[in-house]
Design a protein around this motif. Structure first.
Motif, PDB file in Angstrom:
ATOM      1  N   GLN A  11       3.450  -4.125  -3.601  1.00 34.82           N
ATOM      2  CA  GLN A  11       3.960  -2.806  -3.238  1.00 34.82           C
ATOM      3  C   GLN A  11       5.091  -2.363  -4.171  1.00 34.82           C
ATOM      4  N   ASN A  12       5.879  -3.314  -4.646  1.00 36.61           N
ATOM      5  CA  ASN A  12       7.024  -3.013  -5.502  1.00 36.61           C
ATOM      6  C   ASN A  12       6.687  -3.064  -6.993  1.00 36.61           C
ATOM      7  N   ASN A  13       5.399  -3.201  -7.298  1.00 34.85           N
ATOM      8  CA  ASN A  13       4.941  -3.265  -8.686  1.00 34.85           C
ATOM      9  C   ASN A  13       5.622  -4.411  -9.444  1.00 34.85           C
ATOM     10  N   GLU A  14       5.723  -5.569  -8.790  1.00 34.14           N
ATOM     11  CA  GLU A  14       6.410  -6.723  -9.363  1.00 34.14           C
ATOM     12  C   GLU A  14       5.490  -7.937  -9.497  1.00 34.14           C
ATOM     13  N   THR A  15       4.228  -7.690  -9.803  1.00 30.65           N
ATOM     14  CA  THR A  15       3.297  -8.804  -9.949  1.00 30.65           C
ATOM     15  C   THR A  15       3.219  -9.249 -11.397  1.00 30.65           C
ATOM     16  N   LEU A  16       2.732 -10.454 -11.590  1.00 29.93           N
ATOM     17  CA  LEU A  16       2.632 -11.025 -12.920  1.00 29.93           C
ATOM     18  C   LEU A  16       1.399 -10.514 -13.663  1.00 29.93           C
ATOM     19  N   PHE A  17       0.303 -10.349 -12.960  1.00 26.02           N
ATOM     20  CA  PHE A  17      -0.953  -9.992 -13.592  1.00 26.02           C
ATOM     21  C   PHE A  17      -1.385  -8.569 -13.244  1.00 26.02           C
ATOM     22  N   THR A  18      -1.861  -7.858 -14.245  1.00 25.47           N
ATOM     23  CA  THR A  18      -2.362  -6.500 -14.042  1.00 25.47           C
ATOM     24  C   THR A  18      -3.519  -6.496 -13.051  1.00 25.47           C
ATOM     25  N   SER A  19      -4.363  -7.513 -13.127  1.00 25.31           N
ATOM     26  CA  SER A  19      -5.511  -7.583 -12.219  1.00 25.31           C
ATOM     27  C   SER A  19      -5.052  -7.668 -10.766  1.00 25.31           C
ATOM     28  N   ASP A  20      -3.954  -8.359 -10.506  1.00 29.40           N
ATOM     29  CA  ASP A  20      -3.414  -8.422  -9.145  1.00 29.40           C
ATOM     30  C   ASP A  20      -2.879  -7.061  -8.718  1.00 29.40           C
ATOM     31  N   GLN A  21      -2.145  -6.417  -9.598  1.00 28.70           N
ATOM     32  CA  GLN A  21      -1.546  -5.126  -9.267  1.00 28.70           C
ATOM     33  C   GLN A  21      -2.611  -4.088  -8.943  1.00 28.70           C
ATOM     34  N   THR A  22      -3.796  -4.237  -9.520  1.00 32.72           N
ATOM     35  CA  THR A  22      -4.902  -3.324  -9.273  1.00 32.72           C
ATOM     36  C   THR A  22      -5.303  -3.318  -7.801  1.00 32.72           C
ATOM     37  N   LEU A  23      -5.083  -4.430  -7.112  1.00 26.46           N
ATOM     38  CA  LEU A  23      -5.386  -4.481  -5.678  1.00 26.46           C
ATOM     39  C   LEU A  23      -4.645  -3.388  -4.921  1.00 26.46           C
ATOM     40  N   TYR A  24      -3.469  -3.057  -5.397  1.00 25.00           N
ATOM     41  CA  TYR A  24      -2.648  -2.061  -4.708  1.00 25.00           C
ATOM     42  C   TYR A  24      -2.720  -0.690  -5.366  1.00 25.00           C
ATOM     43  N   SER A  25      -2.825  -0.660  -6.658  1.00 26.64           N
ATOM     44  CA  SER A  25      -2.683   0.594  -7.388  1.00 26.64           C
ATOM     45  C   SER A  25      -3.964   1.397  -7.539  1.00 26.64           C
ATOM     46  N   ASN A  26      -5.119   0.739  -7.557  1.00 25.00           N
ATOM     47  CA  ASN A  26      -6.346   1.442  -7.931  1.00 25.00           C
ATOM     48  C   ASN A  26      -7.421   1.518  -6.862  1.00 25.00           C
ATOM     49  N   SER A  27      -7.132   1.142  -5.658  1.00 24.52           N
ATOM     50  CA  SER A  27      -8.180   1.189  -4.637  1.00 24.52           C
ATOM     51  C   SER A  27      -7.578   1.465  -3.265  1.00 24.52           C
ATOM     52  N   ALA A  28      -8.067   2.547  -2.646  1.00 30.46           N
ATOM     53  CA  ALA A  28      -7.589   2.880  -1.299  1.00 30.46           C
ATOM     54  C   ALA A  28      -7.994   1.802  -0.300  1.00 30.46           C
ATOM     55  N   ASP A  29      -9.151   1.178  -0.519  1.00 25.47           N
ATOM     56  CA  ASP A  29      -9.615   0.126   0.396  1.00 25.47           C
ATOM     57  C   ASP A  29      -8.672  -1.072   0.394  1.00 25.47           C
ATOM     58  N   THR A  30      -8.362  -1.574  -0.784  1.00 24.60           N
ATOM     59  CA  THR A  30      -7.501  -2.754  -0.854  1.00 24.60           C
ATOM     60  C   THR A  30      -6.029  -2.399  -0.682  1.00 24.60           C
TER      61      THR A  30
END
Length: 102
Positions: A11-30
């Motif tokens: 939620q705070n955009n503080e993840t190590l991997f871009t692929s992980d951040q995609t779970l929050y940033s690019n999909s309403a479902d996830t």
């Protein structure tokens, strides 16, 4: 500590991997799942338990029935190379015994 901080980091955009951040940033479902796990650790723990139980019910191939893949999503074209590596580590006897016991 095992907790739901991973989802707070998303939620705070503080993840190590871009692929992980995609779970929050690019999909309403996830994104809804991330929000749910971040706001309620009990919900995260309950879902984690259910996921582990489901994984425990999978039929895992062992011994000569399975293979170590170089790419998890693609079956190896020639597993004899990997078979030699496995046998050099555990020996052919132990490998065939483990496949017989499962």
């Amino acid at each position: 500590v095992f907790d739901n901080n991973y989802y707070l980091d998303l939620q705070n955009n503080e993840t190590l991997f871009t692929s992980d951040q995609t779970l929050y940033s690019n999909s309403a479902d996830t994104e809804d799942i991330v929000d749910s796990f971040a706001s309620n650790q009990t919900v995260f723990f309950e879902n984690f338990i259910l996921g582990m139980l489901k994984m425990g019910q999978l039929d895992v191939l062992t011994g000569s029935e399975g293979e170590i893949r170089t790419n998890c999503s693609i079956a190896n074209t020639d597993s004899s190379y990997y078979q030699q590596i496995i046998e050099s580590i555990v020996g052919p006897e132990e490998q065939s015994q483990s496949s017989q016991s499962t």
